[in-house]
Design an enzyme around this catalytic site. Structure first.
Site, PDB file in Angstrom:
ATOM      1  N   ASP A 143      -9.568  -3.610  -5.749  1.00 51.19           N
ATOM      2  CA  ASP A 143      -9.043  -2.758  -4.679  1.00 51.19           C
ATOM      3  C   ASP A 143      -9.625  -1.347  -4.811  1.00 51.19           C
ATOM      4  O   ASP A 143      -9.535  -0.716  -5.854  1.00 51.19           O
ATOM      5  CB  ASP A 143      -7.516  -2.706  -4.771  1.00 51.19           C
ATOM      6  CG  ASP A 143      -6.869  -2.062  -3.557  1.00 51.19           C
ATOM      7  OD1 ASP A 143      -7.585  -1.406  -2.772  1.00 51.19           O
ATOM      8  OD2 ASP A 143      -5.645  -2.212  -3.400  1.00 51.19           O
TER       9      ASP A 143
ATOM     10  N   HIS B 196      -8.175  -4.834  -1.388  1.00 48.06           N
ATOM     11  CA  HIS B 196      -6.913  -4.305  -0.888  1.00 48.06           C
ATOM     12  C   HIS B 196      -6.139  -5.315  -0.050  1.00 48.06           C
ATOM     13  O   HIS B 196      -4.912  -5.338  -0.076  1.00 48.06           O
ATOM     14  CB  HIS B 196      -7.186  -3.045  -0.060  1.00 48.06           C
ATOM     15  CG  HIS B 196      -5.978  -2.222   0.216  1.00 48.06           C
ATOM     16  ND1 HIS B 196      -5.227  -1.626  -0.786  1.00 48.06           N
ATOM     17  CD2 HIS B 196      -5.371  -1.873   1.380  1.00 48.06           C
ATOM     18  CE1 HIS B 196      -4.222  -0.953  -0.247  1.00 48.06           C
ATOM     19  NE2 HIS B 196      -4.285  -1.088   1.060  1.00 48.06           N
TER      20      HIS B 196
ATOM     21  N   SER C 139       0.842  -1.199   0.000  1.00 45.99           N
ATOM     22  CA  SER C 139       0.000   0.000   0.000  1.00 45.99           C
ATOM     23  C   SER C 139       0.875   1.247   0.000  1.00 45.99           C
ATOM     24  O   SER C 139       1.675   1.432  -0.915  1.00 45.99           O
ATOM     25  CB  SER C 139      -0.963  -0.038   1.192  1.00 45.99           C
ATOM     26  OG  SER C 139      -1.999   0.890   1.039  1.00 45.99           O
TER      27      SER C 139
END
Length: 697
Positions: free
Chosen positions: A636, A670, A550
């Site tokens: 995501d 995600h 991320s």
């Protein structure tokens, strides 16, 4: 030896954008069209190429998966938590991907949580929700809400079957097992019950996936009759909702990255108008906890590392100091119980717990290991003397303790089992050692590193190593135990965590020095940590793999550009590598709320120039890059899949001599695959690639 194949070549369709007089050509912007068959075809081709290039690792992947499974007690039961007249817990069953959520009535005289032999069901068990049944027929499954009403009759829960974190909310009657007709699509995390369990508060999002509305739903009525209780118009702010532990108030919080505002509704008057505790002031963050006649206020008003105050619960006004600000000791949260307060804090880079008896002197709970991580577990009961918390370190498996707030007696309720590995030996923490070291950053700042290795690991630079980092949003990468990591350690790999600026390990200043126009400190700190591991003899640059996810994936892309010689490989998972393009687009999820983290490049030319100077996609050059594995997910919502897809395409075009792989989960979000076995396979895939780069495959 890898199989020689030809990598996919993304077609180039030049698209121009101009900001502050700067014109940029983006040849791969077309990949953002998720519904375009050409996009899906390209991602599919990338997956096929990655599978071909890693085909020689198939046996190793299977071995790593088997080792994780072998060391894990698959049929298991969490430590039951008492709430009212029931013990609540989750069971896992061998061969099943998801947990089974259960409860069992509390028996007369029962004060300690019941235990189970080898994870078997408890006598008198009631299954509330079986994730395996809910997930049947779906490639992905995730729970958003799981909230039992105060009277124990209703269960509000929400499900996501795609990974985009848009949940469908339902209510189950636990007295009959029937689902009510109440069903609300497209909800967000967070629910709260009224005191009499007739009303449920929940949250929905706007078109940019920003949670902005709190709704009131009356049980048994159509969702079309639900009422908006609070609408947050400021696009910088997210809303949340929760019931206080005392079950006296429903809290509605509005928070940006730097500012807070909290409203309260009496839980016994759910149709009442929300009352503001303190109006928002730019740069002032505060959170609220109810305690008797007062609201506790944890805040940073003239208190960089936060202070604790209180105000009247009947008529909130001025804040009366309770714990003054102490620079270097970051107060992170306060939990209120009838006769005690518990403050979660961090100092010197480590987490801790401080107990404050009402009317008595406070004390800190002591922990044995110099490197550890501690945090509160579920503590739903307001009137209790037992505090439940979790403890772990790089060598100590996840542990659940109960702490008597009066006698200070500490009871270990459970330590996560680690079953014998391939050699048949039981896990022994004495076979490993953990260290805390300090790297020296470019500006002279000392940056902590936590690392773990086998006790016999040489310190002559010959050992391979993995260095992990994040460094954003004041999120701290505190030491954690991992069963899958043992497969690396037992193959001689050193595992290190770089506690770089932008995180919160050393307090609010540590965070402030790694954001906005100081963001590059995050990247240079990480490189300094990598160089330190080499200098200290832990590894060598040609034996070092970097890993991040991320915002940590942004870190990976940035260090690949500024110090490609420091690593032999880089793993970037759901990486935020096209940061400037995303932050320039306010229609995307998260963008406006992120301007207080990264700056607003739309409005400020200085921010635009600064972000352009470090965002990975913009700064790919014809350098000799380390091998790169990028892992992403099609659904995501937080970091869109096309960021790594574009990044890999540009790397191949600008630095074609490199070895770059892209793996896209076509039905996840995600967090990657949702089932535990699927997650273990994903970790085995990444670790096999790492071991291959390190010469230990």
């Amino acid at each position: 030896m890898t199989t020689e194949t030809t990598p996919p070549v993304a077609r180039q369709v030049p698209a121009e954008r101009t900001h502050h007089g700067d014109t940029v050509v983006d040849e791969y912007a077309w990949l953002a069209a998720k519904d375009d068959p050409a996009t899906i075809a390209h991602l599919t081709a990338e997956n096929a190429y990655t599978e071909q290039r890693t085909a020689h690792l198939e046996a190793l992947r299977g071995t790593l998966f088997a080792e994780t499974r072998q060391r894990t007690q698959e049929t298991d039961l969490s430590v039951p938590t008492r709430k009212g007249g029931h013990w609540y817990y989750t069971r896992t069953i061998e061969g099943q991907q998801y947990g089974v959520h259960c409860r069992r009535p509390v028996r007369d005289g029962e004060t300690a949580p019941p235990v189970s032999a080898d994870g078997a069901p408890l006598d008198g068990e009631e299954v509330l929700l079986d994730g395996n049944q809910l997930a049947e027929g779906h490639d992905f499954f995730s729970l958003g809400a799981f909230d039992v009403s105060p009277d124990g009759r209703w269960l509000a829960y929400s499900t996501d079957f795609s990974g985009d974190e848009r949940f469908t909310l339902r209510i189950k009657d636990l007295s009959t097992g029937e689902l009510l007709g109440d069903e609300v699509p497209d909800t967000f995390y967070g629910t709260a019950w009224s005191a009499d369990a007739t009303v449920l508060f929940y949250i929905t999002v706007d078109e940019a996936w920003r949670p902005n509305r709190v709704w009131r739903h009356t049980v048994g009525t159509p969702s079309g009759e639900d009422v908006v209780v609070h609408l947050e118009d400021d696009e910088r702010f997210w809303v949340g909702v929760e019931l206080t532990r005392s079950e006296r108030f429903v809290l509605i919080d509005s928070t940006s990255k730097v500012t807070s505002e909290v409203r309260v509704i009496p839980a016994d008057n759910p149709t009442g108008e929300p009352a503001v505790i303190a109006p928002r002031r730019q740069g002032v963050e505060y959170s609220v906890e109810h305690h008797g006649h007062r609201f506790l206020i944890l805040h940073n008003d003239d208190a960089e590392d936060f202070a604790l105050a209180y105000t009247s619960a009947d008529a909130p006004s001025d804040w009366v100091p309770l714990i003054p600000h102490s620079p270097g000791t970051r107060l992170e949260s306060v939990d209120a119980f009838a006769d005690h307060l518990v403050v979660s804090l961090r100092s010197n880079g480590l987490t801790g717990l401080r107990v404050l008896p009402v009317g008595g002197d406070g004390h800190d709970i002591e922990f044995p290991e110099p490197i550890h991580s501690v945090g509160l577990d579920a503590n739903p009961e307001y009137r209790t003397r037992q505090l439940r918390f979790r403890y772990t370190s790089l060598v100590t498996p996840d542990s659940v303790y109960d702490y008597d707030l009066v006698t200070r007696e500490l009871t270990l309720r459970r330590r996560k089992p680690v079953l014998p590995g391939p050699d048949g030996r039981a896990y022994d923490p004495g076979d490993y050692e953990q260290h805390r070291e300090w790297a020296l950053a470019d500006d002279g700042t000392r940056v902590p590193i936590s690392l773990v290795c086998r006790r016999d690991t040489p310190r002559d630079g010959s050992a391979p190593a993995v260095i992990y980092g994040y460094g954003s949003y004041e999120a701290s990468m505190d030491p954690w135990f991992s069963i899958a990591r043992l497969s690396l350690l037992d193959r001689g790999v050193v595992f290190a965590v770089a506690h770089i600026r932008g995180g919160g390990e050393l307090g609010r200043r540590w965070y402030d020095e790694g954001k906005l126009l100081a963001k590059k400190n995050t990247f240079t700190d990480f490189v300094a940590c990598a160089r330190h591991l080499v200098k200290a003899g832990w590894t060598a640059s040609d034996r070092l793999v970097a890993r991040g996810a991320s915002a940590g994936g942004l870190l990976m892309g940035a260090v690949a550009n500024i110090a490609p010689d420091a690593f032999t490989g880089i793993v970037a998972q759901v990486p935020f590598v096209d940061a400037l393009t995303s932050i320039l687009d306010p229609s995307l999820p998260l963008t406006v709320t992120e301007w207080e983290e990264w700056g607003n490049p739309l409005a400020d030319p200085e921010v635009y120039a600064y972000m352009k100077s470090y965002t990975p996609y913009e700064n790919v050059t014809a350098a000799d890059y380390p091998a790169i594995l990028a892992v992403t997910s099609l659904n995501d919502t937080r970091v869109l899949y096309h960021e790594p897809a574009k990044w890999i395409a540009r790397l191949r075009a600008v630095a074609p001599q490199g070895d770059y792989l892209l793996k896209t989960e076509m039905g996840a979000g995600h967090g990657g695959p949702s089932g535990r076995y699927d997650a273990w396979r994903e970790e085995a895939f990444v670790n096999a690639w790492i071991l291959d780069r390190l010469g230990r495959a």
